[in-house]
Enzyme design. Structure first.
Site, PDB file in Angstrom:
ATOM      1  CD  GLU A 211      -2.794  -1.363   2.315  1.00  0.00           C
ATOM      2  OE1 GLU A 211      -2.627  -0.616   3.312  1.00  0.00           O
ATOM      3  OE2 GLU A 211      -3.540  -2.351   2.334  1.00  0.00           O
TER       4      GLU A 211
ATOM      5  CD  GLU B 135      -3.907  -6.144   3.692  1.00  0.00           C
ATOM      6  OE1 GLU B 135      -3.217  -5.125   3.766  1.00  0.00           O
ATOM      7  OE2 GLU B 135      -3.914  -6.884   2.691  1.00  0.00           O
TER       8      GLU B 135
END
Length: 137
Positions: free
Chosen positions: A112, A132
């Protein structure tokens, strides 16, 4: 001086390298070093571009250290999110280009961060993922 971030200036290039063996898993201490490390390079007039990279051969970053999340208490996730927003704010506010040089594994929060760079370069061995979803996060 950061303990888990290696800062280096080579000519007009400021290097910010994650350096927490074995996989650059981000824990509290490392996380709190990232935004100030970016600021330290961005504040130097001789630095014209910042490259975020890894000091490790096989891992850019495995993202958050899951042991941190396992032990996090009330309000802890709010603080984690605040740290994440601070890193992104510093990166996005930069008037200097930020490049990501991605090698090896870049997953979760490690990936990210690269998405906020102006340009991303991936080595042939780069592997990307967002695990995730597998832990319902």
């Amino acid at each position: 001086m950061p303990e888990f971030i290696d800062l280096d200036i080579q000519g007009p290039v400021g290097w910010l390298r994650y350096d927490r063996p074995p996989v650059n898993a981000v824990h509290w201490e490392m996380f709190e070093e990232i935004a100030p490390a970016f600021e330290a390079l961005l504040d130097r007039p001789e630095v014209r571009v910042v490259v975020v990279a890894s000091a490790l051969e096989r891992y850019f970053s495995s993202g958050a250290d899951l042991a941190v999340f396992a032990s996090i208490e009330d309000g802890g996730m709010r603080e984690w999110a605040r740290c994440a927003h601070e890193v992104v704010r510093v990166m996005r506010a930069s008037e200097k280009p930020i490049l990501a040089a991605i090698n090896g594994v870049a997953v979760g929060g490690g990936l990210e961060i690269t998405l906020h760079a102006d340009i991303r370069f991936a080595a042939a061995d780069a592997r990307f993922g967002q695990p995730e979803v597998n832990i319902a996060f």
